[in-house]
Design a protein around this motif. Structure first.
Motif, PDB file in Angstrom:
ATOM      1  N   GLY A  78      82.015  88.832 -31.613  1.00  0.00           N
ATOM      2  CA  GLY A  78      81.230  89.968 -31.124  1.00  0.00           C
ATOM      3  C   GLY A  78      80.018  89.581 -30.306  1.00  0.00           C
ATOM      4  O   GLY A  78      79.870  88.433 -29.900  1.00  0.00           O
ATOM      5  N   ARG A  79      79.142  90.561 -30.081  1.00  0.00           N
ATOM      6  CA  ARG A  79      77.966  90.307 -29.227  1.00  0.00           C
ATOM      7  C   ARG A  79      76.972  89.437 -29.970  1.00  0.00           C
ATOM      8  O   ARG A  79      76.839  89.534 -31.188  1.00  0.00           O
ATOM      9  CB  ARG A  79      77.327  91.648 -28.872  1.00  0.00           C
ATOM     10  N   LYS A  80      76.237  88.617 -29.251  1.00  0.00           N
ATOM     11  CA  LYS A  80      75.250  87.759 -29.920  1.00  0.00           C
ATOM     12  C   LYS A  80      73.932  88.529 -30.036  1.00  0.00           C
ATOM     13  O   LYS A  80      73.535  89.294 -29.144  1.00  0.00           O
ATOM     14  CB  LYS A  80      75.044  86.448 -29.150  1.00  0.00           C
ATOM     15  N   HIS A  81      73.262  88.350 -31.162  1.00  0.00           N
ATOM     16  CA  HIS A  81      72.041  89.108 -31.409  1.00  0.00           C
ATOM     17  C   HIS A  81      70.791  88.236 -31.214  1.00  0.00           C
ATOM     18  O   HIS A  81      70.889  87.025 -30.971  1.00  0.00           O
ATOM     19  CB  HIS A  81      72.081  89.771 -32.788  1.00  0.00           C
ATOM     20  N   LEU A  82      69.640  88.891 -31.341  1.00  0.00           N
ATOM     21  CA  LEU A  82      68.368  88.209 -31.094  1.00  0.00           C
ATOM     22  C   LEU A  82      68.171  87.015 -32.052  1.00  0.00           C
ATOM     23  O   LEU A  82      67.540  86.022 -31.692  1.00  0.00           O
ATOM     24  CB  LEU A  82      67.219  89.227 -31.263  1.00  0.00           C
ATOM     25  N   GLY A  83      68.717  87.107 -33.274  1.00  0.00           N
ATOM     26  CA  GLY A  83      68.635  85.992 -34.218  1.00  0.00           C
ATOM     27  C   GLY A  83      69.401  84.783 -33.705  1.00  0.00           C
ATOM     28  O   GLY A  83      68.896  83.652 -33.721  1.00  0.00           O
ATOM     29  N   ASN A  84      70.622  85.017 -33.209  1.00  0.00           N
ATOM     30  CA  ASN A  84      71.399  83.917 -32.623  1.00  0.00           C
ATOM     31  C   ASN A  84      70.646  83.316 -31.428  1.00  0.00           C
ATOM     32  O   ASN A  84      70.634  82.101 -31.231  1.00  0.00           O
ATOM     33  CB  ASN A  84      72.765  84.409 -32.103  1.00  0.00           C
ATOM     34  N   TYR A  85      70.032  84.209 -30.640  1.00  0.00           N
ATOM     35  CA  TYR A  85      69.345  83.755 -29.414  1.00  0.00           C
ATOM     36  C   TYR A  85      68.133  82.884 -29.752  1.00  0.00           C
ATOM     37  O   TYR A  85      67.980  81.778 -29.238  1.00  0.00           O
ATOM     38  CB  TYR A  85      68.920  84.988 -28.605  1.00  0.00           C
ATOM     39  N   ILE A  86      67.304  83.387 -30.679  1.00  0.00           N
ATOM     40  CA  ILE A  86      66.068  82.663 -31.008  1.00  0.00           C
ATOM     41  C   ILE A  86      66.371  81.451 -31.903  1.00  0.00           C
ATOM     42  O   ILE A  86      65.865  80.357 -31.683  1.00  0.00           O
ATOM     43  CB  ILE A  86      65.064  83.620 -31.689  1.00  0.00           C
ATOM     44  N   GLY A  87      67.229  81.661 -32.922  1.00  0.00           N
ATOM     45  CA  GLY A  87      67.484  80.585 -33.887  1.00  0.00           C
ATOM     46  C   GLY A  87      68.354  79.475 -33.328  1.00  0.00           C
ATOM     47  O   GLY A  87      68.265  78.333 -33.770  1.00  0.00           O
ATOM     48  N   ALA A  88      69.188  79.793 -32.330  1.00  0.00           N
ATOM     49  CA  ALA A  88      70.138  78.784 -31.865  1.00  0.00           C
ATOM     50  C   ALA A  88      70.136  78.611 -30.337  1.00  0.00           C
ATOM     51  O   ALA A  88      69.855  77.525 -29.835  1.00  0.00           O
ATOM     52  CB  ALA A  88      71.534  79.150 -32.356  1.00  0.00           C
ATOM     53  N   ILE A  89      70.415  79.667 -29.596  1.00  0.00           N
ATOM     54  CA  ILE A  89      70.688  79.506 -28.158  1.00  0.00           C
ATOM     55  C   ILE A  89      69.492  78.913 -27.409  1.00  0.00           C
ATOM     56  O   ILE A  89      69.653  78.024 -26.561  1.00  0.00           O
ATOM     57  CB  ILE A  89      71.141  80.854 -27.526  1.00  0.00           C
ATOM     58  N   LEU A  90      68.284  79.366 -27.735  1.00  0.00           N
ATOM     59  CA  LEU A  90      67.095  78.807 -27.056  1.00  0.00           C
ATOM     60  C   LEU A  90      66.978  77.313 -27.339  1.00  0.00           C
ATOM     61  O   LEU A  90      66.580  76.526 -26.470  1.00  0.00           O
ATOM     62  CB  LEU A  90      65.819  79.525 -27.512  1.00  0.00           C
ATOM     63  N   GLN A  91      67.342  76.926 -28.558  1.00  0.00           N
ATOM     64  CA  GLN A  91      67.313  75.493 -28.897  1.00  0.00           C
ATOM     65  C   GLN A  91      68.390  74.717 -28.140  1.00  0.00           C
ATOM     66  O   GLN A  91      68.193  73.559 -27.802  1.00  0.00           O
ATOM     67  CB  GLN A  91      67.581  75.293 -30.379  1.00  0.00           C
ATOM     68  N   TYR A  92      69.542  75.355 -27.919  1.00  0.00           N
ATOM     69  CA  TYR A  92      70.603  74.668 -27.166  1.00  0.00           C
ATOM     70  C   TYR A  92      70.084  74.310 -25.766  1.00  0.00           C
ATOM     71  O   TYR A  92      70.324  73.223 -25.259  1.00  0.00           O
ATOM     72  CB  TYR A  92      71.838  75.549 -26.969  1.00  0.00           C
ATOM     73  N   VAL A  93      69.423  75.308 -25.158  1.00  0.00           N
ATOM     74  CA  VAL A  93      68.952  75.109 -23.790  1.00  0.00           C
ATOM     75  C   VAL A  93      67.902  73.990 -23.773  1.00  0.00           C
ATOM     76  O   VAL A  93      67.920  73.103 -22.911  1.00  0.00           O
ATOM     77  CB  VAL A  93      68.386  76.428 -23.203  1.00  0.00           C
ATOM     78  N   GLU A  94      67.042  74.018 -24.762  1.00  0.00           N
ATOM     79  CA  GLU A  94      66.011  72.968 -24.845  1.00  0.00           C
ATOM     80  C   GLU A  94      66.663  71.592 -25.090  1.00  0.00           C
ATOM     81  O   GLU A  94      66.288  70.600 -24.482  1.00  0.00           O
ATOM     82  CB  GLU A  94      65.046  73.357 -25.984  1.00  0.00           C
ATOM     83  N   GLY A  95      67.702  71.567 -25.932  1.00  0.00           N
ATOM     84  CA  GLY A  95      68.394  70.308 -26.246  1.00  0.00           C
ATOM     85  C   GLY A  95      69.122  69.730 -25.044  1.00  0.00           C
ATOM     86  O   GLY A  95      69.329  68.518 -24.953  1.00  0.00           O
ATOM     87  N   GLN A  96      69.497  70.604 -24.118  1.00  0.00           N
ATOM     88  CA  GLN A  96      70.202  70.155 -22.911  1.00  0.00           C
ATOM     89  C   GLN A  96      69.369  69.131 -22.131  1.00  0.00           C
ATOM     90  O   GLN A  96      69.904  68.213 -21.528  1.00  0.00           O
ATOM     91  CB  GLN A  96      70.465  71.399 -22.064  1.00  0.00           C
ATOM     92  N   ASP A  97      68.071  69.293 -22.154  1.00  0.00           N
ATOM     93  CA  ASP A  97      67.197  68.364 -21.426  1.00  0.00           C
ATOM     94  C   ASP A  97      66.983  67.063 -22.187  1.00  0.00           C
ATOM     95  O   ASP A  97      66.585  66.060 -21.606  1.00  0.00           O
ATOM     96  CB  ASP A  97      65.828  69.019 -21.169  1.00  0.00           C
ATOM     97  N   ARG A  98      67.201  67.105 -23.508  1.00  0.00           N
ATOM     98  CA  ARG A  98      66.936  65.924 -24.336  1.00  0.00           C
ATOM     99  C   ARG A  98      68.199  65.199 -24.751  1.00  0.00           C
ATOM    100  O   ARG A  98      68.201  64.012 -24.990  1.00  0.00           O
ATOM    101  CB  ARG A  98      66.253  66.362 -25.639  1.00  0.00           C
ATOM    102  N   GLY A  99      69.282  65.965 -24.919  1.00  0.00           N
ATOM    103  CA  GLY A  99      70.496  65.419 -25.530  1.00  0.00           C
ATOM    104  C   GLY A  99      71.202  64.444 -24.622  1.00  0.00           C
ATOM    105  O   GLY A  99      71.223  64.609 -23.409  1.00  0.00           O
ATOM    106  N   ASP A 100      71.799  63.443 -25.241  1.00  0.00           N
ATOM    107  CA  ASP A 100      72.536  62.460 -24.446  1.00  0.00           C
ATOM    108  C   ASP A 100      73.823  62.133 -25.184  1.00  0.00           C
ATOM    109  O   ASP A 100      73.884  61.111 -25.856  1.00  0.00           O
ATOM    110  CB  ASP A 100      71.677  61.222 -24.226  1.00  0.00           C
ATOM    111  N   PRO A 101      74.805  62.995 -25.123  1.00  0.00           N
ATOM    112  CA  PRO A 101      74.814  64.309 -24.467  1.00  0.00           C
ATOM    113  C   PRO A 101      74.474  65.431 -25.455  1.00  0.00           C
ATOM    114  O   PRO A 101      74.370  65.194 -26.647  1.00  0.00           O
ATOM    115  CB  PRO A 101      76.283  64.430 -24.041  1.00  0.00           C
TER     116      PRO A 101
END
Ligand code: AQP
Length: 338
Positions: free
Chosen positions: A11-34
Motif C-alpha cells: 500500500g501507500r507509504k506513510h509519514l512514519g515510513n518516510y521519516i523513520g526509514a526513507i529519509l535515512q535511505y537517502v542520507e545513507g546513499q551519500d555514505r554507503g559503499d554501497p
C-alpha cells in the motif's frame, strides 16, 4: 561501510515510513559503499494479498523511493523476488534460527492474530528471510524504525550463531534507529505508532497525499487540553508533533521547544506543523505523480538494480554453502567478513 534496508510494497507509504526509514535511505546513499535498498515483495506474500496488486504496489514503491531522492545510479535499488539468493540464504540460515525465538516475535504474534483465513508458515519465517536480506550483503548498517528492533536483534543472533557453528563467514550488522522520528505516532491515537495496517485513517498521513488533506489531518490531531509545547510522557500527541516538525525543518526537538516556549494555542501549532509537512512532501508527491505510471522505466531501474544486487549477494551465499558443506567444494577459500 555497507548499508542495507528493505521496505514493504504493502500500500501507500506513510509519514512514519518516510521519516523513520526513507529519509535515512537517502542520507545513507551519500555514505554507503554501497547503499542497498530492497522492495520486499516476498515478505508481502506472508499475509493475505492480491497478486496483481502486489506487482503494481512494488512498482509504485520503487517510484516513490526514486521520487523521494534515491538515485539508482548512486545506490542499489531492487525488488527482493528478483534476487533468488535471498530465499536460498533464508533456508540455509533456518538451521541456526531457534523456533522459539520466531514464536516470540511481537510482529508474528500481532499479525497472526489479524489473519482471518490462514496464519502462514511464511509469517513465522519472516524474520529469517529478513536476516537473509541483510546478511546476504555483509551489510554493516540497517536503517530502520523502532518497530524493527526485535528483528535486528534476531538477525544479529543468527549471524553470531552461524559464525560460531561454521566459522567466520557473516558480518554481524548494527541497526541504525534514528534518535528522533523512529516512532512517528498516529495523529488520532498517539499512544500507537503510525501504521499501514493498525492505524486510524484520519491519523495516518501519506507521502503522496493531497496537501489540503494533510493540513486537515494535522489540524484534527489529538492533543491534551494544555498550552505548552513540550515533550512529556503525558503529552504524546504534542511530543509527536514536535518531533515531526523538527525533522521537517532539519532541526532538533529542543530547538522547537525553545522557539515555542511560553503558552501557545495548540490549534495554531497543529496548523503550522501540517502546512510545513505538506510543503516538504510536495516535491516528492509531484515527482511521484510523474513517475508512477511509467512502469517501463521503473522495471528497467529494478532490473539493473537486481543485477547489481545479485553480483554482491551471490559470492556471500556461495561462502555460506561452502561453510555449511552444501553442494560441491569451492575452489577458492571461504572469504571472511567484507
Ligand atoms: N510509525 C513509524 N515511525 C517510524 N518508522 C516507521 N516505520 C514503520 N512505521 C513507522 C519504518 O518504516 C520502514 C518500512 O516499513 P515497512 O513499510 O516495511 O513496514 P512496517 O515496518 O511493517 O511498518 P508499516 O508500514 O506501518 O506496516 P505495519 O505497521 O502495518 O506493519 C521500517 O524501517 C519501519 O521500521
Amino acid at each position: 561501510m555497507r548499508i542495507f534496508s528493505g521496505i514493504q510494497p504493502t500500500g501507500r507509504k506513510h509519514l512514519g515510513n518516510y521519516i523513520g526509514a526513507i529519509l535515512q535511505y537517502v542520507e545513507g546513499q551519500d555514505r554507503g559503499d554501497p547503499a542497498i535498498y530492497c522492495i520486499v515483495d516476498l515478505h508481502a506474500t506472508t499475509v493475505g494479498y492480491d497478486p496483481a496488486e502486489l506487482r503494481r504496489r512494488s512498482q509504485e514503491t520503487a517510484a516513490l523511493l526514486v521520487a523521494a531522492g534515491l538515485d539508482p545510479e548512486r545506490c542499489v535499488l531492487f525488488r527482493q523476488g528478483d534476487v533468488p539468493e535471498h530465499t536460498e540464504l533464508s533456508w540455509l540460515l533456518s538451521s541456526v534460527t531457534p523456533l522459539g525465538a520466531l514464536n516470540r516475535m511481537h510482529q508474528f504474534r500481532d499479525k497472526s492474530v489479524a489473519q482471518r483465513e490462514l496464519v502462514s508458515a511464511g509469517l513465522l519465517f519472516y524474520p529469517v528471510l529478513m536476516a537473509a536480506d541483510v546478511l546476504a550483503y555483509r551489510a554493516h548498517e540497517v536503517p530502520v524504525g523502532e518497530d524493527q528492533r526485535e528483528h535486528i536483534e534476531l538477525m544479529r543472533d543468527v549471524a553470531e550463531t552461524f559464525n560460531k557453528r561454521f566459522g567466520e563467514t557473516l558480518v554481524v550488522p548494527e541497526g541504525n534507529i534514528p534518535k528522533v522520528g523512529a516512532r512517528v505516532r498516529d495523529l488520532q491515537e498517539p499512544e500507537r505508532k503510525m501504521s499501514t495496517t493498525g492505524g486510524t485513517p484520519k491519523g495516518t498521513v501519506y507521502v503522496d497525499e493531497d496537501p489540503a488533506s494533510i493540513v486537515k489531518k494535522f489540524k484534527s490531531a489529538q492533543t491534551d487540553s494544555g498550552n505548552e509545547i513540550v515533550r512529556r510522557e503525558d503529552k504524546p500527541g504534542i511530543a509527536n508533533l514536535i518531533e515531526i516538525l523538527a525533522i521537517v525543518r532539519g532541526t532538533t526537538p529542543e530547538e522547537i521547544e525553545r522557539e515555542y516556549s511560553g503558552p501557545q494555542r495548540y490549534g495554531d501549532f497543529k496548523t503550522t506543523v501540517g502546512e510545513e509537512v505538506a510543503a516538504s512532501l510536495a516535491p516528492v508527491r509531484e515527482r511521484y505523480a510523474e513517475l508512477q505510471g511509467d512502469t517501463a522505466t521503473i522495471e528497467d531501474i529494478l532490473a539493473a538494480g537486481a543485477q547489481k544486487a545479485q553480483a554482491l549477494a551471490a559470492p556471500v551465499v556461495a561462502d555460506v554453502r561452502e561453510a555449511m558443506g552444501v553442494g560441491p567444494a569451492l575452489r577458492r577459500s571461504v572469504g571472511g567478513a567484507a
